[in-house]
Structure formats: C-alpha cells, structure tokens
Design a protein around this motif. Structure first.
Motif, mmCIF file in Angstrom:
data_model
loop_
_atom_site.group_PDB
_atom_site.id
_atom_site.type_symbol
_atom_site.label_atom_id
_atom_site.label_comp_id
_atom_site.label_asym_id
_atom_site.label_seq_id
_atom_site.Cartn_x
_atom_site.Cartn_y
_atom_site.Cartn_z
ATOM 1 N N ASP A 190 0.833 -1.205 0.000
ATOM 2 C CA ASP A 190 0.000 0.000 0.000
ATOM 3 C C ASP A 190 0.868 1.256 0.000
ATOM 4 O O ASP A 190 0.608 2.208 -0.738
ATOM 5 N N ALA A 191 1.887 1.257 0.840
ATOM 6 C CA ALA A 191 2.790 2.410 0.936
ATOM 7 C C ALA A 191 3.555 2.598 -0.367
ATOM 8 O O ALA A 191 3.702 3.728 -0.852
ATOM 9 N N HIS A 192 4.028 1.505 -0.925
ATOM 10 C CA HIS A 192 4.778 1.537 -2.175
ATOM 11 C C HIS A 192 3.926 2.173 -3.279
ATOM 12 O O HIS A 192 4.370 3.081 -3.989
ATOM 13 N N LEU A 193 2.686 1.727 -3.386
ATOM 14 C CA LEU A 193 1.776 2.263 -4.404
ATOM 15 C C LEU A 193 1.433 3.733 -4.148
ATOM 16 O O LEU A 193 1.373 4.532 -5.083
ATOM 17 N N LEU A 194 1.205 4.098 -2.888
ATOM 18 C CA LEU A 194 0.885 5.486 -2.554
ATOM 19 C C LEU A 194 2.046 6.413 -2.904
ATOM 20 O O LEU A 194 1.854 7.475 -3.496
ATOM 21 N N MET A 195 3.250 6.003 -2.551
ATOM 22 C CA MET A 195 4.418 6.817 -2.879
ATOM 23 C C MET A 195 4.565 6.970 -4.393
ATOM 24 O O MET A 195 4.881 8.054 -4.886
ATOM 25 N N GLN A 196 4.322 5.880 -5.097
ATOM 26 C CA GLN A 196 4.466 5.883 -6.547
ATOM 27 C C GLN A 196 3.406 6.761 -7.224
ATOM 28 O O GLN A 196 3.727 7.596 -8.058
ATOM 29 N N THR A 197 2.149 6.583 -6.845
ATOM 30 C CA THR A 197 1.066 7.313 -7.517
ATOM 31 C C THR A 197 1.006 8.781 -7.124
ATOM 32 O O THR A 197 0.602 9.616 -7.922
ATOM 33 N N ARG A 198 1.392 9.108 -5.898
ATOM 34 C CA ARG A 198 1.323 10.495 -5.421
ATOM 35 C C ARG A 198 2.651 11.230 -5.519
ATOM 36 O O ARG A 198 2.748 12.398 -5.157
ATOM 37 N N ASN A 199 3.686 10.490 -5.965
ATOM 38 C CA ASN A 199 5.010 11.080 -6.153
ATOM 39 C C ASN A 199 5.531 11.740 -4.874
ATOM 40 O O ASN A 199 5.939 12.899 -4.882
ATOM 41 N N VAL A 200 5.483 10.988 -3.769
ATOM 42 C CA VAL A 200 6.006 11.464 -2.491
ATOM 43 C C VAL A 200 7.087 10.506 -1.996
ATOM 44 O O VAL A 200 7.090 9.329 -2.346
ATOM 45 N N ARG A 201 7.983 11.030 -1.162
ATOM 46 C CA ARG A 201 9.077 10.222 -0.639
ATOM 47 C C ARG A 201 8.991 9.992 0.869
ATOM 48 O O ARG A 201 9.807 9.280 1.425
ATOM 49 N N HIS A 202 8.005 10.610 1.505
ATOM 50 C CA HIS A 202 7.866 10.495 2.952
ATOM 51 C C HIS A 202 6.399 10.336 3.299
ATOM 52 O O HIS A 202 5.574 11.119 2.837
ATOM 53 N N LEU A 203 6.093 9.354 4.141
ATOM 54 C CA LEU A 203 4.714 9.135 4.567
ATOM 55 C C LEU A 203 4.625 9.097 6.079
ATOM 56 O O LEU A 203 5.174 8.188 6.716
ATOM 57 N N PRO A 204 3.943 10.067 6.673
ATOM 58 C CA PRO A 204 3.623 9.932 8.093
ATOM 59 C C PRO A 204 2.675 8.743 8.255
ATOM 60 O O PRO A 204 1.746 8.562 7.462
ATOM 61 N N VAL A 205 2.943 7.926 9.263
ATOM 62 C CA VAL A 205 2.099 6.766 9.549
ATOM 63 C C VAL A 205 1.236 7.131 10.749
ATOM 64 O O VAL A 205 1.751 7.515 11.800
ATOM 65 N N ILE A 206 -0.084 7.039 10.558
ATOM 66 C CA ILE A 206 -1.012 7.454 11.608
ATOM 67 C C ILE A 206 -1.864 6.289 12.087
ATOM 68 O O ILE A 206 -2.078 5.318 11.361
ATOM 69 N N SER A 207 -2.346 6.415 13.307
ATOM 70 C CA SER A 207 -3.229 5.407 13.891
ATOM 71 C C SER A 207 -4.550 5.384 13.132
ATOM 72 O O SER A 207 -5.150 6.435 12.876
ATOM 73 N N GLU A 208 -4.999 4.195 12.816
ATOM 74 C CA GLU A 208 -6.279 4.012 12.129
ATOM 75 C C GLU A 208 -7.432 4.522 12.983
ATOM 76 O O GLU A 208 -8.409 5.059 12.476
ATOM 77 N N THR A 209 -7.311 4.380 14.297
ATOM 78 C CA THR A 209 -8.424 4.739 15.185
ATOM 79 C C THR A 209 -8.368 6.176 15.694
ATOM 80 O O THR A 209 -9.388 6.847 15.743
ATOM 81 N N THR A 210 -7.189 6.674 16.056
ATOM 82 C CA THR A 210 -7.106 8.008 16.660
ATOM 83 C C THR A 210 -6.599 9.086 15.700
ATOM 84 O O THR A 210 -6.753 10.264 15.983
ATOM 85 N N GLY A 211 -5.943 8.679 14.620
ATOM 86 C CA GLY A 211 -5.374 9.653 13.688
ATOM 87 C C GLY A 211 -4.069 10.264 14.167
ATOM 88 O O GLY A 211 -3.532 11.158 13.533
ATOM 89 N N GLU A 212 -3.539 9.766 15.276
ATOM 90 C CA GLU A 212 -2.286 10.301 15.815
ATOM 91 C C GLU A 212 -1.080 9.739 15.063
ATOM 92 O O GLU A 212 -1.107 8.615 14.571
ATOM 93 N N LEU A 213 -0.022 10.538 15.004
ATOM 94 C CA LEU A 213 1.224 10.116 14.373
ATOM 95 C C LEU A 213 1.833 8.952 15.151
ATOM 96 O O LEU A 213 2.002 9.036 16.367
ATOM 97 N N MET A 214 2.178 7.896 14.447
ATOM 98 C CA MET A 214 2.804 6.725 15.073
ATOM 99 C C MET A 214 4.232 6.505 14.588
ATOM 100 O O MET A 214 5.016 5.839 15.249
ATOM 101 N N GLY A 215 4.541 7.036 13.405
ATOM 102 C CA GLY A 215 5.870 6.832 12.840
ATOM 103 C C GLY A 215 5.977 7.460 11.466
ATOM 104 O O GLY A 215 5.072 8.162 11.017
#
Length: 140
Positions: free
Chosen positions: A22-47
């Motif tokens: 999923d991350a690989h495809l998102l980076m590829q399609t959106r042309n980004v090199r960094h993805l904040p990883v957030i909690s599915e439930t709270t939306g808080e930054l996890m990594g």
C-alpha cells in the motif's frame, strides 16, 4: 521564519494497518518520498516511512525471496514493521534556524509537523528548504 511558513500542509498519510505494498503504491502514484504513519483509530502520528527505508526493505525481500515472492511479501508486510517509530516532530511555530540545523546535524529528509494532540498538520522536507532558498535568491 517559522515551520508554518515553509511546510507542506496536509501531507499524504498512511494507516499503521496498511501494508508495505500500500505504501509503495501510494508513494508511486502520489510522487512522495515520505509518509507519516497514523493510527487508524485516533489519527495520531505513530511513525514515518521514507522512500529510502521502503526501497531498502523491498530490495532485501527481493534478494531473500526472489521476484516471484516479492509481491506477496509486500502485501503481507505491515507498515508498522517497517516504519521508523523514533520520530522527531515539529510544531507550527518552531523557528527555521533551529530546524535547518537539526536537518543538517541529523542528515534528515523530512520532519512531520504535529499539533498538541499529535495529529499531523504538515511536513517539512529538504525540498521545502530548497524552495525557500530559491525564493530568497530570487528576491531583489
């Protein structure tokens, strides 16, 4: 100047429950090199997941399991296993003089910008600093 003056607001984020694929495809399609990883439930930054870390992980999988198994391995590897969890965060009003020194000293490509509830507001990348340099250099 402050972080709010150069950050990219509302960056693409990914759920901690997503797969490496999923991350690989998102980076590829959106042309980004960094993805904040957030909690599915709270939306808080996890990594954070960087393109560099994702590519290194994919290459390790390719070398270990071969081309035939790569797609399956990517699909079943949780992003939470790959992301960096020790992430320095910025606030909106952080002075750029401090931030730029932190980038230089730690050889970073990005830092997430969060609010008091650890929700992602933006991201500051090395590209944002290059754009700032361009603006400053073009001023009369």
């Amino acid at each position: 100047m402050k972080v709010r003056d150069i950050m990219t607001p509302n960056p693409f984020c990914i759920s901690h429950e997503a797969s490496l694929k999923d991350a690989h495809l998102l980076m590829q399609t959106r042309n980004v090199r960094h993805l904040p990883v957030i909690s599915e439930t709270t939306g808080e930054l996890m990594g954070m997941l960087t393109h560099k870390k994702m590519i290194a992980t994919v290459l390790t999988m390719l070398n270990k399991y071969g081309q035939g198994a790569l797609d399956r391995r990517e699909r079943y590897t949780p992003i939470a296993q790959v992301m960096d969890t020790q992430v320095q965060k910025l606030g909106l009003d952080e002075p750029l003089t401090i931030v730029v020194q932190y980038f230089i000293d730690n050889k970073l490509g990005c830092l997430p910008v969060v609010d008091d509830n650890n929700k992602v507001l933006g991201i500051v990348t090395s590209s944002d600093f290059v754009k700032l340099c361009q603006r400053l250099l073009l001023q009369p």
